[in-house]
Design an enzyme around this catalytic site. Structure first.
Site: not given
Ligand code: DX5
Ligand code: ZN
Length: 232
Positions: A15, A42, A148
């Site tokens: 990420s 993101d 998630m």
């Protein structure tokens, strides 16, 4: 039919939220050199989540420096507003949240695909897994489900093991599906996620916070491959 039953392969996606945004191109290259398959981007609008990050202009800048698969996770209230600009910018995957897609998901899915991107759907921890079944059962379906494993918005939170139930249910029902987990993943939590059936692993702080990011990426990959070999 044989193809439908084939297990999807491991995709390790650092990420970039945990990277040094001021050196994004170099950070992306560093991750790819360390063995990353995808780069997880993101995108937050400060409304769907209480944080504001990047959008199409940054994706466009990064695209000039890499051919990598840019796995865009849209934590935004109006995902349909971003399809054209992100496709143009060079996004590879477009994952929207089911909580905001509502009845418009069919059109959104069609738009994502016709813009040339892979489509994914994400769920917050409180959202039941059944809500994404319709997006997987029709002729036009999403390519990936993102479960998630923390409340979306920030890196560095604690993994929620109770989300593995969702992954399990999905893997049993859709053996061909790319199932991504995001939040709190690292060497200490990968076993649970891989054994439940996740094959796309997003990891921010565990990779960027390590002295040996290549080693962490390799552990994540090996654990997914071992679990997949056993049939998850
Ligand atoms: C959180 C983001 C994640 C985050 C994960 O809302 O979707 O991608 O960067 O970070 P870690 O791996 O640190 O939990
Ligand atoms: Zn994410």
């Amino acid at each position: 039919m044989a193809d439908v039953m084939k297990s999807p392969c491991a995709k390790i996606a650092p990420s970039m939220l945990s990277s040094d945004f001021a050196n994004l191109a170099a950070e992306a290259k560093r991750m790819l050199d360390c063995g990353a398959d995808w780069l997880h981007m993101d995108i937050m609008d400060g409304h769907f989540v209480p944080n504001l990050t990047i959008g199409a202009p940054v994706i466009q800048s990064l695209r000039k420096h890499t051919d990598a698969y840019l796995d865009c996770h849209l934590m935004v209230t109006n995902p349909s507003d971003y399809v054209t600009s992100l496709a143009k910018a060079g996004a590879s995957g477009f994952t929207f949240h089911i909580e905001v897609a509502g009845d418009g998901w069919k059109e959104l899915l069609k738009d994502i695909k016709s813009a040339g991107m892979q489509a994914g759907v994400a769920l917050r921890p409180a959202t039941p897994i059944e809500t994404v079944f319709p997006l997987l059962e029709g002729e036009e379906h999403v390519d990936m489900v993102l479960v998630m494993t923390v409340e979306p918005g920030f890196g560095g939170q604690k993994f929620m093991p109770e989300m593995m139930q969702k992954v399990n249910v999905l893997r049993k029902r859709f053996p061909w599906l790319n199932i991504e987990v995001d939040g709190g993943l690292g060497p200490s939590t990968i076993d649970e996620a891989a054994q439940a059936g996740a094959n796309c692993i997003v990891a921010g702080s565990s990779i960027f916070g390590s002295q040996d990011p290549a080693g962490v990426i390799s552990i994540l990959r090996v654990k997914v491959e071992e679990a997949a070999k056993k049939g998850f």
